[in-house]
Design a protein around this motif. Sequence first.
Motif, PDB file in Angstrom:
ATOM      1  N   LEU A  30      56.787  34.934  35.492  1.00 49.25           N
ATOM      2  CA  LEU A  30      55.840  35.941  35.976  1.00 49.25           C
ATOM      3  C   LEU A  30      55.670  37.146  35.046  1.00 49.25           C
ATOM      4  CD1 LEU A  30      53.933  36.461  38.308  1.00 49.25           C
ATOM      5  CD2 LEU A  30      55.802  37.599  39.529  1.00 49.25           C
ATOM      6  N   THR A  59      52.876  36.509  32.411  1.00 47.41           N
ATOM      7  CA  THR A  59      51.529  36.485  32.974  1.00 47.41           C
ATOM      8  C   THR A  59      51.103  37.865  33.452  1.00 47.41           C
ATOM      9  OG1 THR A  59      51.762  34.176  33.636  1.00 47.41           O
ATOM     10  CG2 THR A  59      50.084  35.465  34.770  1.00 47.41           C
ATOM     11  N   ALA A  60      52.022  38.605  34.085  1.00 47.28           N
ATOM     12  CA  ALA A  60      51.686  39.949  34.558  1.00 47.28           C
ATOM     13  C   ALA A  60      51.369  40.874  33.387  1.00 47.28           C
ATOM     14  CB  ALA A  60      52.839  40.513  35.380  1.00 47.28           C
ATOM     15  N   ALA A  69      42.840  39.857  39.629  1.00 50.11           N
ATOM     16  CA  ALA A  69      43.315  38.676  40.353  1.00 50.11           C
ATOM     17  C   ALA A  69      43.059  37.409  39.557  1.00 50.11           C
ATOM     18  CB  ALA A  69      42.632  38.596  41.718  1.00 50.11           C
ATOM     19  N   LEU A  80      45.662  37.088  36.814  1.00 53.03           N
ATOM     20  CA  LEU A  80      46.988  36.698  37.292  1.00 53.03           C
ATOM     21  C   LEU A  80      47.050  35.231  37.690  1.00 53.03           C
ATOM     22  CD1 LEU A  80      47.869  39.851  39.421  1.00 53.03           C
ATOM     23  CD2 LEU A  80      49.092  39.065  37.395  1.00 53.03           C
ATOM     24  N   THR A  81      45.929  34.685  38.128  1.00 50.88           N
ATOM     25  CA  THR A  81      45.952  33.320  38.659  1.00 50.88           C
ATOM     26  C   THR A  81      45.255  32.297  37.772  1.00 50.88           C
ATOM     27  OG1 THR A  81      43.914  33.769  39.923  1.00 50.88           O
ATOM     28  CG2 THR A  81      46.012  34.168  41.037  1.00 50.88           C
ATOM     29  N   MET A  96      51.090  31.401  46.090  1.00 45.32           N
ATOM     30  CA  MET A  96      51.212  32.693  45.424  1.00 45.32           C
ATOM     31  C   MET A  96      49.865  33.148  44.878  1.00 45.32           C
ATOM     32  SD  MET A  96      53.369  33.813  42.042  1.00 45.32           S
ATOM     33  CE  MET A  96      52.008  33.296  40.989  1.00 45.32           C
ATOM     34  N   GLY A  97      49.103  32.206  44.284  1.00 47.72           N
ATOM     35  CA  GLY A  97      47.777  32.566  43.787  1.00 47.72           C
ATOM     36  C   GLY A  97      46.869  33.051  44.893  1.00 47.72           C
ATOM     37  N   VAL A 126      47.909  36.544  45.915  1.00 51.09           N
ATOM     38  CA  VAL A 126      47.470  37.567  44.958  1.00 51.09           C
ATOM     39  C   VAL A 126      46.013  37.937  45.198  1.00 51.09           C
ATOM     40  CG1 VAL A 126      46.941  37.959  42.518  1.00 51.09           C
ATOM     41  CG2 VAL A 126      49.146  37.005  43.168  1.00 51.09           C
ATOM     42  N   VAL A 127      45.157  36.929  45.360  1.00 57.82           N
ATOM     43  CA  VAL A 127      43.734  37.200  45.589  1.00 57.82           C
ATOM     44  C   VAL A 127      43.536  37.974  46.884  1.00 57.82           C
ATOM     45  CG1 VAL A 127      41.493  36.133  46.008  1.00 57.82           C
ATOM     46  CG2 VAL A 127      43.015  35.188  44.263  1.00 57.82           C
ATOM     47  N   ALA A 160      45.753  39.847  48.475  1.00 54.89           N
ATOM     48  CA  ALA A 160      46.338  41.187  48.361  1.00 54.89           C
ATOM     49  C   ALA A 160      45.448  42.116  47.550  1.00 54.89           C
ATOM     50  CB  ALA A 160      47.723  41.097  47.722  1.00 54.89           C
ATOM     51  N   VAL A 161      44.864  41.607  46.475  1.00 54.64           N
ATOM     52  CA  VAL A 161      43.981  42.442  45.656  1.00 54.64           C
ATOM     53  C   VAL A 161      42.748  42.846  46.448  1.00 54.64           C
ATOM     54  CG1 VAL A 161      42.452  42.417  43.649  1.00 54.64           C
ATOM     55  CG2 VAL A 161      44.795  41.582  43.440  1.00 54.64           C
TER      56      VAL A 161
END
Length: 315
Positions: free
Chosen positions: A95, A98-99, A245, A248-249, A285-286, A289-290, A292-293
């Motif tokens: 992670l 990628t972050a 997003a 990240l994904t 997780m992907g 992330v979407v 949450a964003v």
Amino acid sequence: MAFVARRLAAALLLLGVLSVLTFALLALAPGDPEQVLLGPRPSTAESRAAVRAEYHLDDPVPVRYAAWLGAAVRGDFGASLYSREPVTGVIADRLPVTAGLAGYAIVLTLAVGLPAGLTAAMRRGGPLDRGITLSALVALAIPPFAMSILLLYGFAVTLGWFPVFGAGETFAERVAHLTLPAIALATGQVAVVIRQMRAAALDLAGQDFMTFARARGVGRVRYWIGYALRNTALPVLTVGGLLLAANLTGALFVERAFGLHGVGELLVSAVGQKDLPVVQALVLMGGAVVVAVNLLIDLAYLAVDPRVRHGAVAA
């Protein structure tokens, strides 16, 4: 608070639907589940029975999903079938790369896209506007993997200004290693921000309060920077959040091209190795992330625009 509660409930519902679809599609995939779990290794009836017992494959799919979801909520996604390490540990190792790449790319995107889009709006119809718009169209037409190859050949192989592959160890090395990947990832996104920023600024220029500002004799710089830039925050927040997003994904092509061992490269490897626990965790997780964003964007709307805040309170 009611607005936030509704958004949070919708986010949880979306994650629940995504988890059901992910688990169901993998459970209904062609082939015997135990053979997928065993991989290409030779197997016996005893080994297949042991795998079925270990992963509760004889249980109905809803029962298996409930057990998997209960463990996932506690942060336990099982063990990788390939490395036998906990899935959370495998993802945590990948992670940071990628972050870092996603954050670097979004900084470049906004640092270039916002002033370029605003400049194009300020010079509407002029040579500078046409040049920026044309450059944005060209950048938008170049896929990230093609830009990766061009940057690798030009700046890493031919000129030797940047490393060819890897992510580096120290902070300075990490920046040097991620510069070309971040540029490759940000190129098309800069074009999106330029077009969005230009359109938003030109649309805003036709509003009554902007016309009144011009009538008061507000200077050109203050008119565009002090009024237009501040009032285009909402569309910029939306685009910037969605691009973050996406970084990240969806950075797997860039990570593969530059030999970065990030989350995208892990997903490709896990799919190739049929490492189902890792694939399930990464897909969930992907989606998280979407979701949450998007939730953070909604909350940012409340902080930036009082009209949205008053509308949410009234609702």
